[in-house]
Design a protein around this motif. Sequence first.
Motif, PDB file in Angstrom:
ATOM      1  N   THR A  29       6.244   2.623   1.940  1.00 22.93           N
ATOM      2  CA  THR A  29       4.868   3.376   1.734  1.00 22.93           C
ATOM      3  C   THR A  29       3.688   2.350   1.651  1.00 22.93           C
ATOM      4  O   THR A  29       3.749   1.475   0.995  1.00 22.93           O
TER       5      THR A  29
ATOM      6  N   SER B 152      -3.093   1.997  -0.610  1.00 23.36           N
ATOM      7  CA  SER B 152      -4.341   2.662  -0.138  1.00 23.36           C
ATOM      8  C   SER B 152      -5.148   1.667   0.738  1.00 23.36           C
ATOM      9  O   SER B 152      -6.043   1.822   1.731  1.00 23.36           O
TER      10      SER B 152
ATOM     11  N   LYS C  61      -4.817   0.998   4.356  1.00 23.43           N
ATOM     12  CA  LYS C  61      -5.025   2.060   5.337  1.00 23.43           C
ATOM     13  C   LYS C  61      -6.468   2.341   5.685  1.00 23.43           C
ATOM     14  O   LYS C  61      -7.189   3.452   6.250  1.00 23.43           O
TER      15      LYS C  61
ATOM     16  N   GLU D 199      -7.661   3.171   9.100  1.00 19.92           N
ATOM     17  CA  GLU D 199      -7.093   4.464   9.668  1.00 19.92           C
ATOM     18  C   GLU D 199      -8.195   5.636   9.611  1.00 19.92           C
ATOM     19  O   GLU D 199      -9.065   5.579   8.746  1.00 19.92           O
TER      20      GLU D 199
ATOM     21  N   ARG E  29      -8.663  11.292   6.437  1.00 17.89           N
ATOM     22  CA  ARG E  29      -8.009  12.794   6.261  1.00 17.89           C
ATOM     23  C   ARG E  29      -9.104  13.791   6.240  1.00 17.89           C
ATOM     24  O   ARG E  29     -10.080  13.715   5.913  1.00 17.89           O
TER      25      ARG E  29
ATOM     26  N   HIS F  43      -8.204   8.233   3.198  1.00 19.41           N
ATOM     27  CA  HIS F  43      -7.406   8.332   4.422  1.00 19.41           C
ATOM     28  C   HIS F  43      -5.986   9.120   4.570  1.00 19.41           C
ATOM     29  O   HIS F  43      -5.704   9.033   5.539  1.00 19.41           O
ATOM     30  N   SER F  44      -5.493   8.979   3.296  1.00 16.06           N
ATOM     31  CA  SER F  44      -4.246   9.847   3.377  1.00 16.06           C
ATOM     32  C   SER F  44      -4.025  10.711   2.032  1.00 16.06           C
ATOM     33  O   SER F  44      -5.113  10.657   1.142  1.00 16.06           O
ATOM     34  N   ASP F  45      -3.173  11.418   2.062  1.00 11.30           N
ATOM     35  CA  ASP F  45      -2.864  12.148   0.888  1.00 11.30           C
ATOM     36  C   ASP F  45      -2.741  11.299  -0.456  1.00 11.30           C
ATOM     37  O   ASP F  45      -3.124  11.944  -1.699  1.00 11.30           O
TER      38      ASP F  45
ATOM     39  N   ASP G 127      -4.449   8.594  -1.002  1.00  8.81           N
ATOM     40  CA  ASP G 127      -5.703   8.301  -1.378  1.00  8.81           C
ATOM     41  C   ASP G 127      -6.195   9.460  -2.117  1.00  8.81           C
ATOM     42  O   ASP G 127      -6.916   9.285  -3.107  1.00  8.81           O
TER      43      ASP G 127
ATOM     44  N   ASP H  31       3.933  13.091   1.690  1.00 13.99           N
ATOM     45  CA  ASP H  31       4.882  13.048   3.059  1.00 13.99           C
ATOM     46  C   ASP H  31       5.572  11.515   2.903  1.00 13.99           C
ATOM     47  O   ASP H  31       6.913  11.507   3.643  1.00 13.99           O
ATOM     48  N   GLU H  32       4.961  10.567   2.552  1.00 20.40           N
ATOM     49  CA  GLU H  32       5.578   9.339   2.604  1.00 20.40           C
ATOM     50  C   GLU H  32       6.804   8.996   2.134  1.00 20.40           C
ATOM     51  O   GLU H  32       7.781   8.366   2.132  1.00 20.40           O
TER      52      GLU H  32
END
Length: 337
Positions: A55, A58, A61, A64, A67, A205-207, A209, A289-290
């Motif tokens: 994983t 943050s 990322k 990226e 989200r 940028h991600s869940d 984060d 998800d990671e």
Amino acid sequence: MDLYSTKRKKNNHIRHKTVFSLITVYLLAALLLSSCSDSGNSSLASDSRPNSKNTKSSSSKSSEPLRDNTPKVLTPEASGTAVYGNDFAAIDASNAGEGYFMVQYNGSNEKVKLKVAGPSDSEYIYLLSARGEYETFPFPRGSGKYQIQVFENVSGDSYAVVSSAEVEVTIADEFKPFLYPNQYVNFKADSKVVAKASELVAKAHSDLDAVTEIYHYVTENITYDEKKAESVVYGYLPVVDETLAEGKGICFDYASVMGAMLRSQGIPTKLEVGYSGEAYHAWISTYLDEIGWVDGIIEFDGSNWSLIDPTLAANNSKSSVGKYIGDGSNYILKYSY
């Protein structure tokens, strides 16, 4: 830290329309109402649980895409296609496949309980607080057979079954019970916590984060309410927008607010209740998800996690949090909502 202090006993088998003693029911419900104490003086040895999957942190990322922070609020419905009960109480299991059912109590009794017995001998007890309106409850143990019973108080600690149903549940998406609002994590599309969550994760940028931003906001802006913990009464339920506005609450409030924020962003989150040491307590677990379900996410440095307990984190230093939490063995899960 926000702790519950009432002990638990095991319920006896209950037959339909049989008058019986529900002292145990009172104790079960009281677990979510008892006052709490601060454990900032904990001196348990420090430990951490390494993340076993690949994983990214943050910080890696930043290049990226952001989200989508659009709220994703699921709305429970009493569709009327699978309804059990009678004039006293209706049990709508039309959307059991979505991971929830709804109950509408139409009687006049002041003390009404709901018992949900599911797979793995699990038993959940709730207080029905609404009258003439549907309340939402999860099927927390996934697919399987559930027995749902509504009780009215007869006198003292004696109750009688007034409505019941047996429902065979097949949940296609295991996360749905922990994405929908329910009685303990209660929010709507226009709730203030939903708008605030969207604002907080606008640059995520991600869940991961998003969880980090929401976590820090809750722990830094909501303080533990000593007075409320001492005076809270039986039947108390969190009101997430009130907690957000007042900036204070007990552990039930912390977990409910954070659960509502994360669910509204499409991140499956369980409000969990169990033992912290010898006392009862509430915290949350969330899904990424990671790595899957995460029971340890107070702090993530790229490889290590700590248990996500927003009350503990809000009332103690990071060092004392780490010392108390360790590998999570200080927490024993009993119920997920």
